[in-house]
Design a protein around this motif. Structure first.
Motif, PDB file in Angstrom:
ATOM      1  N   UNK A 218       0.815  -1.214   0.000  1.00 17.41           N
ATOM      2  CA  UNK A 218       0.000   0.000   0.000  1.00 17.41           C
ATOM      3  C   UNK A 218       0.852   1.268   0.000  1.00 17.41           C
ATOM      4  N   UNK A 219       2.166   1.101  -0.149  1.00 20.18           N
ATOM      5  CA  UNK A 219       3.080   2.237  -0.251  1.00 20.18           C
ATOM      6  C   UNK A 219       3.691   2.280  -1.639  1.00 20.18           C
ATOM      7  N   UNK A 220       3.918   3.497  -2.128  1.00 20.53           N
ATOM      8  CA  UNK A 220       4.630   3.698  -3.399  1.00 20.53           C
ATOM      9  C   UNK A 220       5.743   4.700  -3.146  1.00 20.53           C
ATOM     10  N   UNK A 221       6.978   4.288  -3.387  1.00 21.44           N
ATOM     11  CA  UNK A 221       8.129   5.178  -3.187  1.00 21.44           C
ATOM     12  C   UNK A 221       8.419   5.891  -4.497  1.00 21.44           C
ATOM     13  N   UNK A 222       8.341   7.225  -4.494  1.00 18.35           N
ATOM     14  CA  UNK A 222       8.587   8.013  -5.705  1.00 18.35           C
ATOM     15  C   UNK A 222       9.841   8.872  -5.592  1.00 18.35           C
TER      16      UNK A 222
ATOM     17  N   UNK B 137       0.167   0.106   7.004  1.00 17.48           N
ATOM     18  CA  UNK B 137      -0.995  -0.359   7.754  1.00 17.48           C
ATOM     19  C   UNK B 137      -2.110   0.693   7.694  1.00 17.48           C
ATOM     20  N   UNK B 138      -1.750   1.964   7.826  1.00 17.74           N
ATOM     21  CA  UNK B 138      -2.713   3.061   7.741  1.00 17.74           C
ATOM     22  C   UNK B 138      -3.340   3.139   6.349  1.00 17.74           C
ATOM     23  N   UNK B 139      -2.484   3.007   5.290  1.00 22.16           N
ATOM     24  CA  UNK B 139      -2.987   3.096   3.919  1.00 22.16           C
ATOM     25  C   UNK B 139      -3.965   1.966   3.622  1.00 22.16           C
ATOM     26  N   UNK B 140      -3.670   0.778   4.141  1.00 20.34           N
ATOM     27  CA  UNK B 140      -4.566  -0.355   3.928  1.00 20.34           C
ATOM     28  C   UNK B 140      -5.935  -0.077   4.564  1.00 20.34           C
ATOM     29  N   UNK B 141      -5.929   0.406   5.801  1.00 14.45           N
ATOM     30  CA  UNK B 141      -7.185   0.724   6.474  1.00 14.45           C
ATOM     31  C   UNK B 141      -7.921   1.859   5.761  1.00 14.45           C
ATOM     32  N   UNK B 142      -7.159   2.841   5.255  1.00 14.27           N
ATOM     33  CA  UNK B 142      -7.763   3.971   4.546  1.00 14.27           C
ATOM     34  C   UNK B 142      -8.426   3.506   3.261  1.00 14.27           C
TER      35      UNK B 142
END
Length: 549
Positions: free
Chosen positions: A406-410, A440-445
């Motif tokens: 759920x993370x993207x590193x740019x 974990x936050x992005x998944x819940x969001x």
């Protein structure tokens, strides 16, 4: 030593010329009320009474303009000197047309071993507030409190309380149920607020608006005829922040209103004296008192008068220097206390973080023992805490980002990899903990289970198995950074064009990965969970430039 002077700093949307005209008019009226001679006011020094002088200086140029009036009153040799200063200063470009007004009142004792007398709110400050449309950030600064009468007004009040640009405290009084608001305001609130004019933004919260206000600020409520002082930097979602904003009970107020008024004014007065001046006022040069040119010729009588006046100016300079030296020493002592407290807190934080990591290692050890015994249900049951295997290097951290879907590193990989040659303490582990928590936050969001931002998430129990210290999270940059083109530009970081058509967004939200040296790494991110189900990490590297670098 606690500050004992009075300082008012406000801004107005009136231009510099109009503000100067208003200031001079109110100053003359103030001097007239003291029965001083105002017939010959001009640049330089004017004797307005046998025991009082007025110094006036002004300047205008490419860097703006200012006008300053300084009055010194010495009723007797034993009384010391009361010095009153009024400054009107045109704003800098970043002030967006505002004009600044500053009023200072201070007592200079006759003897160096005496303490200055405390300064009360001067009438000149009140008359200026009545004549000017004075502001502090989004709020109006007035001598009469504004009434919040119904729930519709609460939203504007909450916005002012959370305004990052406000310098003054906001003091809110409540009306007890069953009391007539007008009578309560006249007999209690007005005398209670009398010492706060020019030091705080003043409100009276009516019973009809209290319910909504206290619901919105569940950790910072005020009710029952009490008064609360809301300091700048209010964080309504963080329960420990409530301790910063003192409450005065109705019982304390009604026991002795005059005493309560003095207690209530002490904190705003201290903050006003300690708060750094706006950049425009800081750039006003130090005042150099000078004599007005004489047309009486250079006879012996005039020379003696000039000599006495110059000696007086030297005495004033020495007295002012001694006061400034004492103030600097007090500030150095306060700074030393603050630094010791900061070092203690940093040490406690590192110690707690080390204990946290030690507990993680113990959990891994116990889990391995359970695995060896074949008890996999206990080892990986619902009550278990996830095993965290930390990266060995920042280069390894980048390679393992694929574990966080759920993370993207740019950001730039090379910038992050360079931290391996600079890393100290536990930066690598803190960075990985932050990424785990963001994932974990992005998944819940993405699943619609989040009602606030990442900071609120860290403060709540929802963070669950992947906690991250809320003290290491900042959702906004300072207003100075946000409005500075170059500093803001460094934080315009890449995202996919599906997120923003320009391919870049202002990533002011960041994690404080480390401190204590010039690197002080930061991780900047952008929340886009509700739309794309992702959090974009645009930067992980040394602290980006700000106004202190």
């Amino acid at each position: 030593m606690e500050p004992r002077g009075y300082r008012m700093v406000v801004s107005t949307e009136s231009d510099y010329v109009d503000t100067c005209a208003i200031a001079e008019r109110e100053l003359i009226a103030w001097l007239d009320s003291k029965q001083y001679d105002t017939s010959g006011l001009a640049e330089g020094r004017t004797e307005v009474a046998a025991h009082a002088t007025l110094d006036r200086d002004s300047e205008s140029g490419m860097n703006g303009a200012y006008s300053r009036w300084r009055m010194r009153e010495t009723p007797s040799t034993a009384s010391g000197t009361w010095q009153s200063t009024l400054v009107v200063r045109s704003g800098l470009p970043e002030d967006k047309g505002r004009t600044w007004v500053q009023v200072d009142i201070e007592h200079q004792p006759a003897k160096t071993d005496e303490f200055p007398k405390p300064a009360n709110t001067p009438n000149i400050a009140r008359s200026l507030l009545d004549a000017l449309e004075a502001r502090d950030g989004q709020a109006d600064v007035t001598t009469s409190p504004s009434f919040i009468e119904d729930a519709d007004d609460v939203d504007d009040l909450l916005e002012e309380l959370c305004d990052a640009n406000r310098r003054m405290p906001v003091v809110i009084a409540t009306v007890p149920y069953g009391k007539d608001p007008d009578e309560w305001s006249r007999t209690v609130v007005e005398p209670l607020f009398r010492n706060l004019h020019g030091l705080a933004v003043l409100y009276v919260l009516m019973p009809a608006a209290q319910a909504k206000f206290n619901t919105a600020l569940e950790y910072h409520p005020v009710f029952g005829g009490g008064v609360r002082t809301y300091l700048p930097g209010l964080d309504p979602a963080w329960k420990p922040d409530a301790q910063r904003h003192p409450v005065m009970s109705r019982r304390t107020i009604e026991a002795d209103v005059r005493r309560a008024a003095k207690i209530l004014a002490a904190l705003p007065q201290r903050l006003a004296s300690r708060h750094a001046l706006p950049a425009a006022l800081l750039s006003v040069p130090q005042q150099r008192a000078r004599l007005r040119p004489s047309s009486d010729g250079a006879d012996i009588v005039q020379l003696r008068k000039d000599n006495l006046a110059l000696t007086s100016l030297l005495d004033e300079a020495e007295q002012a220097e001694a006061i400034r030296v004492n103030e600097i020493n007090d500030l150095y002592a306060e700074l030393a206390r603050t630094e010791r407290g900061s070092d203690d807190l940093r040490g406690e934080n590192e110690e707690l973080y080390d204990k946290f990591q030690e507990s993680q290692r113990l959990i891994r050890f116990l889990r391995e023992r359970l695995e060896a015994a074949g008890d996999f249900a206990t080892a990986y049951g619902a009550a278990g805490i996830p095993v965290i295997t930390y990266p060995e290097t920042f280069a390894d951290l980048l390679d393992r980002l694929k574990e966080l879907p759920f993370l993207v590193f740019t950001g730039h990989h090379k910038t992050t990899q360079k931290l391996d040659s600079q890393s100290v303490d536990n930066w690598l582990n803190v960075a990985w903990d932050g990424l785990l928590a963001l994932n974990h936050f992005a998944e819940a969001s993405a699943l619609g289970k989040v009602s606030g931002d990442f900071l609120s998430w860290c403060k709540s129990e929802a963070s669950g198995d992947f906690p991250f210290p809320a003290a290491k999270v900042a959702m906004r940059e300072s207003d100075t950074v946000a409005k500075n083109g170059k500093l803001r530009g460094e934080r315009m970081l890449p995202v996919p064009k599906t997120v923003d058509a320009g391919g870049r967004v202002f990533m002011q939200a960041h994690l404080k990965i480390g401190g204590g040296n010039t690197v002080a790494p930061r991780l900047h991110f952008y929340e886009d969970g509700p739309r794309s189900g992702k959090v974009y990490v645009g930067y992980l590297g040394p602290h980006l430039r700000n106004t202190l670098t």
